[in-house]
Design a protein around this motif. Structure first.
Motif, PDB file in Angstrom:
ATOM      1  N   THR A  74       0.838  -1.200   0.000  1.00 19.67           N
ATOM      2  CA  THR A  74       0.000   0.000   0.000  1.00 19.67           C
ATOM      3  C   THR A  74       0.874   1.252   0.000  1.00 19.67           C
ATOM      4  O   THR A  74       2.048   1.220   0.372  1.00 19.67           O
TER       5      THR A  74
ATOM      6  N   GLU B 222      -6.973   1.851   2.306  1.00 18.75           N
ATOM      7  CA  GLU B 222      -5.868   1.769   1.354  1.00 18.75           C
ATOM      8  C   GLU B 222      -4.510   2.016   2.014  1.00 18.75           C
ATOM      9  O   GLU B 222      -3.487   2.073   1.329  1.00 18.75           O
TER      10      GLU B 222
ATOM     11  N   ARG C 293      -1.870  -4.434  -1.198  1.00 16.91           N
ATOM     12  CA  ARG C 293      -3.008  -4.061  -2.024  1.00 16.91           C
ATOM     13  C   ARG C 293      -3.847  -5.297  -2.356  1.00 16.91           C
ATOM     14  O   ARG C 293      -3.303  -6.381  -2.575  1.00 16.91           O
TER      15      ARG C 293
END
Length: 412
Positions: free
Chosen positions: A252, A263, A269
């Motif tokens: 991230t 996020e 991710r």
């Protein structure tokens, strides 16, 4: 052949099911002699296996029902945290914490006591306000925070039923920034541990235990701005992966740019394979009062396990009152190990690590590799026998029993 995420465990179930409705799930459970739920297959042991019927909840409809008045969300147990987080963010809501991987299922993460990091952040299970589950006779049962024995039914390893929905506490959405620092000496980290872990909402220390340094410190901040250096450790000047040589595109966003909570709080991710995939993991949750002794023990043992170690992560987690939680009754320092995928070699070194850490009160993560059995685990959990009694009462015929539960909780 069905294996877990890392490929080290082959599921032994005689039959596998993927029901499309809760009613179909109820029928399967009611007709089974032995059954267990299967989530995202991110556990590294047989915790989610059974000799009978294995039920994936991934085929059930994904439901996310927000109750703004109660500040709660009722979500499908088979949904991933990544999916849930995206839907919460779209409606202006958030979770207080997330694990390093958004790929894991809500019910599976809760049932095994999975966590993120932060002095004031509890495990993911600590946010549970209620559970809907299918009991051994196929009936639907609801558990709500405050009910009798509710604290024993959240981190339950699948021993009490198949969870269809989980109700979680939520809060208004917020932003987080992620900043990295490198090369913090271990002696400095130990001396300033309290200030270090309080320097952001979520703090992770990555090390190899042999170099004398914390190679990377990850700060995830929602209300504060980190200093230009961290106890002398300089800020990173580029995006870093915690594993040497791994693709930094998978992590991230770093570099201090604020962004939505979902996020930044995970390390990885959603659209990438987290970590390296082919690996093993272990983790031990040590009472915070014994953190320095645990660090010293691991640094002295590092020569025995360093050739198998990809990286180790140190995090903090706040106490809760959930009976089988690794943080029951105490704030902890969580000591995580990402190993190479050599099952025999890893299990050869685990007894030595446990001989050093378990006397300090360390509790192993239920979904990761550990060697301790019921006789060694019982003294670590004050409500161990209360949970056993609850499981025997809830499931007298042993529909949800498994080799894992026999080995770790003396439930056979």
């Amino acid at each position: 052949m069905l294996t877990n995420w890392s490929g080290n465990h082959r599921y032994a179930a005689a039959r596998r099911h993927r029901p499309a409705t809760v009613e179909e799930l109820q029928t399967i459970v009611a007709g089974a002699d032995r059954v267990h739920a299967l989530g995202s297959r991110h556990s590294f042991t047989d915790v989610a296996d059974t000799p009978g019927d294995l039920i994936s909840t991934a085929g059930l409809p994904v439901e996310v029902e927000i109750d703004a008045h109660r500040r709660q969300v009722r979500a499908s147990g088979g949904a991933t945290y990544g999916r849930l987080a995206a839907e919460l963010q779209a409606e202006g809501w958030a979770l207080a914490s997330m694990a390093s991987l958004p790929h894991i299922s809500v019910a599976g993460a809760v049932a095994t006591g999975t966590h993120g990091s932060g002095d004031r952040n509890g495990s993911l299970a600590a946010a549970v306000a209620g559970l809907d589950l299918v009991a051994a006779d196929g009936s639907l049962r609801r558990v709500r925070r405050g009910d009798p024995d509710a604290d024993g039914q959240v981190v339950a390893l699948g021993a009490l039923g198949v969870t269809t929905h989980v109700t979680l506490d939520i809060e208004p959405t917020y932003e987080v920034r992620q900043d990295l620092f490198t090369g913090l000496p271990w002696d400095v980290a130990t001396e300033h541990l309290d200030a270090l872990t309080a320097s952001a909402s979520s703090v992770s220390l990555f090390t190899d235990w042999v170099s004398g340094t914390v190679g990377q410190v990850w700060l995830k901040s929602r209300d504060t701005t980190p200093p230009p250096d961290l106890f002398g450790a300089p800020a990173a000047t580029s995006t870093l992966h915690m594993l040497a040589g791994a693709d930094a595109a998978a992590v991230t966003e770093q570099g201090g740019r604020p962004g939505p909570w979902h996020e930044r709080l995970p390390h990885f991710r959603m659209e990438f394979t987290p970590s390296r995939g082919e690996e093993l993991q272990s983790e031990y949750l040590v009472p915070r009062a014994h953190a320095a002794a645990a660090f010293e023990a691991l640094r002295s043992l590092a020569g025995t396990f360093a050739p198998l170690l990809q990286v180790s992560e140190v995090r903090t987690v706040a106490a809760d009152e959930l009976w089988l939680s690794g943080t029951y009754g105490t704030d902890v320092v969580a000591l995580h190990f990402t190993w190479v995928r050599d099952v025999a070699a890893v299990y050869d070194v685990l007894p030595g690590i446990e001989a050093a850490l378990l006397p300090l009160g360390a509790r192993p993560h239920w979904g990761k590799c550990f060697a301790a059995t019921a006789s060694e685990l019982r003294p670590l959990y004050p409500r161990f026998d209360d949970f056993r009694e609850l499981a025997l009462r809830s499931d007298p015929d042993g529909v949800f029993r498994s080799d894992f539960l026999a080995r770790t909780l003396d439930l056979s």
